[in-house]
Design a protein around this motif. Sequence first.
Motif, PDB file in Angstrom:
ATOM      1  N   LYS A  85       2.426  11.722  -8.343  1.00 36.35           N
ATOM      2  CA  LYS A  85       3.851  11.963  -8.413  1.00 36.35           C
ATOM      3  C   LYS A  85       4.504  11.292  -7.005  1.00 36.35           C
ATOM      4  O   LYS A  85       5.785  10.737  -6.809  1.00 36.35           O
ATOM      5  N   GLY A  86       3.703  11.503  -5.738  1.00 36.16           N
ATOM      6  CA  GLY A  86       4.505  10.896  -4.769  1.00 36.16           C
ATOM      7  C   GLY A  86       4.406   9.381  -4.651  1.00 36.16           C
ATOM      8  O   GLY A  86       5.281   8.916  -4.182  1.00 36.16           O
ATOM      9  N   PHE A 136       6.444   3.858  -4.017  1.00 37.40           N
ATOM     10  CA  PHE A 136       6.350   2.516  -4.134  1.00 37.40           C
ATOM     11  C   PHE A 136       7.355   2.026  -5.275  1.00 37.40           C
ATOM     12  O   PHE A 136       7.465   0.933  -5.870  1.00 37.40           O
ATOM     13  N   GLU A 137       8.329   3.007  -5.604  1.00 33.17           N
ATOM     14  CA  GLU A 137       9.309   2.776  -6.544  1.00 33.17           C
ATOM     15  C   GLU A 137      10.166   1.598  -6.609  1.00 33.17           C
ATOM     16  O   GLU A 137      10.574   0.833  -7.583  1.00 33.17           O
ATOM     17  N   ASN A 138      10.302   0.923  -5.581  1.00 37.70           N
ATOM     18  CA  ASN A 138      11.300  -0.177  -5.133  1.00 37.70           C
ATOM     19  C   ASN A 138      10.512  -1.505  -5.358  1.00 37.70           C
ATOM     20  O   ASN A 138      11.168  -2.617  -5.018  1.00 37.70           O
ATOM     21  N   SER A 167       9.308   9.328   2.978  1.00 35.83           N
ATOM     22  CA  SER A 167       8.674   8.489   3.235  1.00 35.83           C
ATOM     23  C   SER A 167       9.480   7.242   3.949  1.00 35.83           C
ATOM     24  O   SER A 167      10.670   6.881   3.702  1.00 35.83           O
ATOM     25  N   GLU A 168       8.832   6.680   4.862  1.00 36.85           N
ATOM     26  CA  GLU A 168       9.350   5.708   5.868  1.00 36.85           C
ATOM     27  C   GLU A 168       8.433   4.443   5.722  1.00 36.85           C
ATOM     28  O   GLU A 168       8.344   3.613   6.729  1.00 36.85           O
ATOM     29  N   TRP A 169       7.899   4.234   4.558  1.00 37.48           N
ATOM     30  CA  TRP A 169       6.786   2.949   4.378  1.00 37.48           C
ATOM     31  C   TRP A 169       7.312   1.671   3.729  1.00 37.48           C
ATOM     32  O   TRP A 169       6.881   0.781   3.360  1.00 37.48           O
TER      33      TRP A 169
END
Length: 878
Positions: free
Chosen positions: A304-305, A310-312, A368-370
């Motif tokens: 789920k994370g 990576f959703e973008n 998240s800052e990735w």
Amino acid sequence: MPYQHWVRVIWLVLWVHIIFSCKPLQVPKETKNQGEVESPTPQVMENNLEDSLKGLQERRELQAAKEYGIQQYRPSRQRGFDLIHTSLQLRFDYQNRQVSGKAQLSIKPYFYDQEVLILDAKDFEIHHVWMEDDKDTLALAFNYNKEKLKVFLPEVFTKEDTLNIGIEYTAMSEREPDPADRTIPDTKGLYFINSDGLESNKPVQIWTQGETENSSKWFPTIDSPNERQTHDIQLRVNQEYLSLSNGELISQTRHDDGSRTDHWRMDLPHAPYLSAIVIGKFAEIRDTYGDLQVNYYVEDKFKKGAAKVFENTPEMIRFFSDILGVEFPWKKYDQVVVRDFVSGAMENTTLSIFMEALNLNEREALDSEWEYIIAHELFHQWFGNYVTPESWSNLPLNESFADYSEYLWFEHKEGKDQADMHHFNAMEQYFEEAKEKQVNMIRYYYEDKEDMFDNHSYAKGGRILHMLRQYVGDEAFFKSLNLYLTSNAFSTVEIHHLRLAFEEITGKDLNWFFNQWFLEAGHPTLEISWDVEDPGNHLLTIRQKQDLDDTPLYRLSFKVGIYKNGKKTEKEFILENSFQQFAIENGENTDFVIFDENRAILAEQITYRGKDRLLDQFKWAESGLARVEALDSLTSLFSEATHLSEIIMPALDDPFHVVRELILHRLSGWTDRGFINERIEEKILEMAEQDARNAVRAVAIEVLANLAPLKYETLFYRLINEPSYQIAGAALTAFMDLEGNGEKKQEIFDRTKDEGNIRMLAPLADFLTEEEISEEEEWFHEKLQYLNGESLYYFLGYYGDYFARVEEAGEQKAVENLYDLGKDHRENYVRMAAFQSLFGFIDEVGVLKMAIDLWKGEKDEQIKRYQQYYLEPYLEED
């Protein structure tokens, strides 16, 4: 010749040199008699001899330096053969950490006739080598030295011939390295992770890391960036595991022994270092960009994370495709998170691999800052994979673009202020490195190719591209990148390909720009001053202060922002002298004038701005970065001045979150100075509850905790339940720091003790230590086994503190755990933290010996020096 005769010859040559090279001693005219020759004095002869010897020595040193330069030149690898296609059949021996492989290479002479084929194959056992044609299979003689496989061909072949070479081998990438090899263990090429399954909190995995030239640790190839191949890879894996590789999965075949063969095909050519495989248990999150499959792979508990982290990616692919005018060039794009990765991430073609820090659960993913690293690896699919540098000397053609993609993405997704802040932080990283190291961006001389992976190739390169964009303009910049990509698709390049693409589009000569930034070392240091005596025509003076002995005198394009009547205009200027003045002609009623407001120029700036000028900058600047800079200076240099009361509310209301966060950090340390009135306190409370940025909310909670902790006890208790760990962790820390409330704190501990996020664990660990609750020692041991990376690093301080302070907690197991981590952990910063924590027990029997053992066994020289510093008082006593 005998030794003595050599001595006489040397002295004879030396005196001849002196006689014919030294200027005769001049005698004043009034003392000269015609026909007389005055002999040089003994002192003059001695001086002449010393000068001549010194000159000879200097010449020899210069010759030696130039000879060394020729010997150390790093050329692109000469192409004796052209590798066309590689087929691999691979099986994996987990117990012995070996790969059994069969390779078939389709290859042809590149230009010259060839009768010997040399392949890269590191730490193999070569069983058989053969050549196939339509009629026959011929065994070939070979020679192998553990690095190079020399294959003797049966005849001389020409560039018209295509050969099919077969090799059966065992690859032992994890063979014990030479202890003197400083690049190990990060150059194994193929890594077995927890292959015996003994580490309970770590999955069994296999993954590869080919850059720079480590693909040849798991298959024979021509391991050079100027080589390109297509390939298909058949992986024999256990049925329980998923496999990933470049290109498309074209078939899966089950076997009676419970294994399965996955057949991956890569039908577009790319460099061998970009070939990759991953094997393990992963959850699959499926996504798409148009018809392109875009999938994410993580351990199941992070599924789920990962959907959030990576959703973008599809939006990134669309954005980069649009601005470059080149569609994503490959048939799919996978991203996978693995354990114990040896770098941050790697951009293998169609398959980017990321470090385990991107393994985030659903709550952690909220903070998240990735985004930057996801954009970075994606942009490589164009810059590095689609178009590849011909040598590692040209690595900035990969990494500078990937670094700058981070700016482009932030600019698109979060706005220019966020992009500029990221840009400025990267600039500071380069400046920090430049204190000790200043080298050419394009380097044909280096000790080790791994040295190219530094903040020159990354951070400095990204800043250079930003300046180039500012100079030529957006339209020309992206059209030039389009030409560069389309003209060099599926081929290799050097820096001049990029320059020529920009020159063709813009019609400008850009040699000067590329020479001073890519082919010279250093950066400018600018001393900037303003004369505003004439309100309508401010005078800007710039001096270039860098050392010109080894740094260029720069030609710089820059902008001056003029704020007048509520509007901003910009004027462009060119600096091309060491001292230059510019009349701005800003006109009457000017509110503010600023040099390089967005810090586009890669330069150290020396300037004095008094309080009033900084206030004007904070008030007028459109750039969030400029406001951050002004606020930082105002609150650190003038923190006692009454003017701070005037800027607090505007800063708390600033649209740029970094400004809001900065003023809150300052207020957190000023709660006793009387700056926070009722109106400001209400604003901070509102921010703690409602700010759009979780990081800002967390700092606002910290301010309230320092200002009036008991007043906001209920708030802290409630916000512990926030989904964001940044907010919940700040609230938990604030509540646990309150006086009393022992029963409620215990209730909170019992409710949250199963959390695994360090933001929650730190205040819980602090609570147990302060209250000296010895019954929870096992909780500390469990968390130590669970955590990794930076979280483990931070937790080690709490761990050591607890067992050193709480007398009834058994310290022996803690000491052993710290020793084991200090000895064996792969991350040097974790080893150092474990070593430091041991000092809480240093007076206990045997602990000093443990610390000395860690110091003696440490292979990282920097960590070893730190350890020695801690040990020196004890070593002196002994």
